[in-house]
Design an enzyme around this catalytic site. Structure first.
Site, PDB file in Angstrom:
ATOM      1  N   GLN A  48      43.599  81.686   2.843  1.00 30.50           N
ATOM      2  CA  GLN A  48      44.932  82.218   3.120  1.00 30.50           C
ATOM      3  C   GLN A  48      45.637  82.635   1.821  1.00 30.50           C
ATOM      4  OE1 GLN A  48      46.060  82.747   6.188  1.00 30.50           O
ATOM      5  NE2 GLN A  48      48.124  83.384   5.660  1.00 30.50           N
TER       6      GLN A  48
ATOM      7  N   ASP B  89      37.921  88.266   6.677  1.00 30.03           N
ATOM      8  CA  ASP B  89      39.201  88.824   6.248  1.00 30.03           C
ATOM      9  C   ASP B  89      39.042  90.265   5.749  1.00 30.03           C
ATOM     10  OD1 ASP B  89      41.807  87.965   6.140  1.00 30.03           O
ATOM     11  OD2 ASP B  89      41.686  87.231   4.085  1.00 30.03           O
TER      12      ASP B  89
ATOM     13  N   LYS C  15      46.075  80.391  13.492  1.00 26.28           N
ATOM     14  CA  LYS C  15      44.668  80.793  13.436  1.00 26.28           C
ATOM     15  C   LYS C  15      43.769  79.666  13.936  1.00 26.28           C
ATOM     16  CE  LYS C  15      45.518  84.067   9.699  1.00 26.28           C
ATOM     17  NZ  LYS C  15      45.562  84.359   8.266  1.00 26.28           N
TER      18      LYS C  15
HETATM   19  N1  GUN Z   1      48.337  86.128   4.337  1.00 26.22           N
HETATM   20  C1  GUN Z   1      49.034  86.918   5.187  1.00 26.22           C
HETATM   21  N2  GUN Z   1      48.201  87.656   5.947  1.00 26.22           N
HETATM   22  C2  GUN Z   1      46.946  87.328   5.558  1.00 26.22           C
HETATM   23  C3  GUN Z   1      45.664  87.767   5.969  1.00 26.22           C
HETATM   24  O1  GUN Z   1      45.488  88.621   6.853  1.00 26.22           O
HETATM   25  N3  GUN Z   1      44.619  87.199   5.308  1.00 26.22           N
HETATM   26  C4  GUN Z   1      44.791  86.289   4.324  1.00 26.22           C
HETATM   27  N4  GUN Z   1      43.703  85.795   3.738  1.00 26.22           N
HETATM   28  N5  GUN Z   1      45.967  85.864   3.924  1.00 26.22           N
HETATM   29  C5  GUN Z   1      47.040  86.384   4.543  1.00 26.22           C
END
Ligand code: GUN
Length: 307
Positions: free
Chosen positions: A109, A132, A65
């Protein structure tokens, strides 16, 4: 048995959907938008990802990311906190980011360490910076069909289906997995009225009595269970479109790192029955990052222009 005969006899060889190419298209669109943003405002849109602890897959996702956001021209930052960080400190950091005008998008995350309440942290993020799409306000907006932020993986799956010109209106879409990041929001998204949805959606989960019976009715099958290769050829209607959102680490001593990534779908056999299928890796995963960037650009434009 009947299903196994089906796929052995079938002459269909699925088209393998190139998620990386679709993601690149989105990332290029976003990079143009970011460049316009910088031209108008003289500063880059900001995206901050908070990672708590040392969960290895999470660290890989977060690096991805960060790299993608910087490549697209964002001011992409990662705040990496130790596993033992108290919940109150994570909360304080989120409040600080909410108040920081240079930060337009915030993502914490998941999963978080056990001593931290994920719902508490997610709910503390400003809904306007919740790229998100996990804040209750944004989930409520999704349910209401009004514009908010939609979680990136469901958005990415919808984008794949649109790019591949899969007719969703009236289609039988079966989603396996009711997780809050993928299955549940996706079921709402694809059942909405509109040209890029309007599907009849069945959401299957661990309580579903006869999973294969449900999946065999699917024109579009979306697997989001996180269980390696549980969707087999006998569970697929010939000609169905298969989207695999699962990623599990499977031990593989032949690989240098000791594991390989596996989807929820038994790719080899299912690709002999389906008309199109996403691979793992290289299918849904790249779209998740691309759609996060799209959401983040939108957050920045909304914050500065009100659009
Ligand atoms: N962990 C795995 N996929 C995601 C996601 O799309 N967002 C977040 N915040 N954590 C994740």
């Amino acid at each position: 048995m009947r299903g196994i005969q089906l796929w052995r006899r079938s002459e269909i060889t699925a088209q393998i959907i190139d998620g990386k190419a679709i993601a690149q298209k989105v990332r290029t669109e976003v990079a143009v938008g970011v460049s316009n943003f910088v031209g108008s405002h003289g500063f880059a849109p900001g995206l901050t990802v908070v990672l708590v602890g040392d969960d290895a897959p999470s660290a890989v996702y977060v690096r991805g990311k960060e790299k993608a956001s910087q490549e697209a021209g964002f001011n992409g930052q990662v705040i990496h906190l130790p596993e033992i960080t108290p919940e109150s400190e994570v909360l304080a950091i989120v409040h600080h980011l909410n108040a920081d005008g240079t930060v337009h998008g915030i993502l914490v995350q998941l999963p978080l360490p056990d001593h931290i309440d994920s719902d508490l942290i997610t709910s503390a993020i400003s809904p306007d910076k919740d790229v998100d799409g996990m804040h209750p306000t944004n989930l409520g907006k999704l349910l209401a069909g009004s514009p908010g932020f939609i979680p990136a993986t469901p958005l990415g799956i919808q984008r794949i289906l649109v790019e591949e010109k899969v007719k969703l209106s009236g289609a039988q879409v079966v989603i396996c997995g009711r997780g809050s990041l993928v299955g549940r929001p996706l079921s709402i998204l694809l059942s909405q009225r509109g040209p890029e949805a309007n599907a009849t959606v069945t959401l299957c989960h661990t309580g579903t009595r006869n999973l294969a019976c449900a999946t065999r009715g699917a024109d579009v099958l979306i697997a989001a269970m996180g269980q390696a290769q549980v969707i087999t050829a006998d569970m697929i209607k010939p000609g169905a479109v298969i989207i695999d959102a699962g990623t599990s680490r499977v031990n593989d001593p032949t690989r240098k790192r000791g594991y390989r990534l596996s989807g929820d779908v038994a790719f080899e056999e299912v690709s002999q029955v389906a008309s199109a299928i996403t691979p793992v890796p290289g299918g849904v995963g790249p779209l998740t990052i691309a759609m996060l960037l799209q959401n983040s650009l939108r957050a920045a434009n909304r914050a500065t222009l009100g659009v």
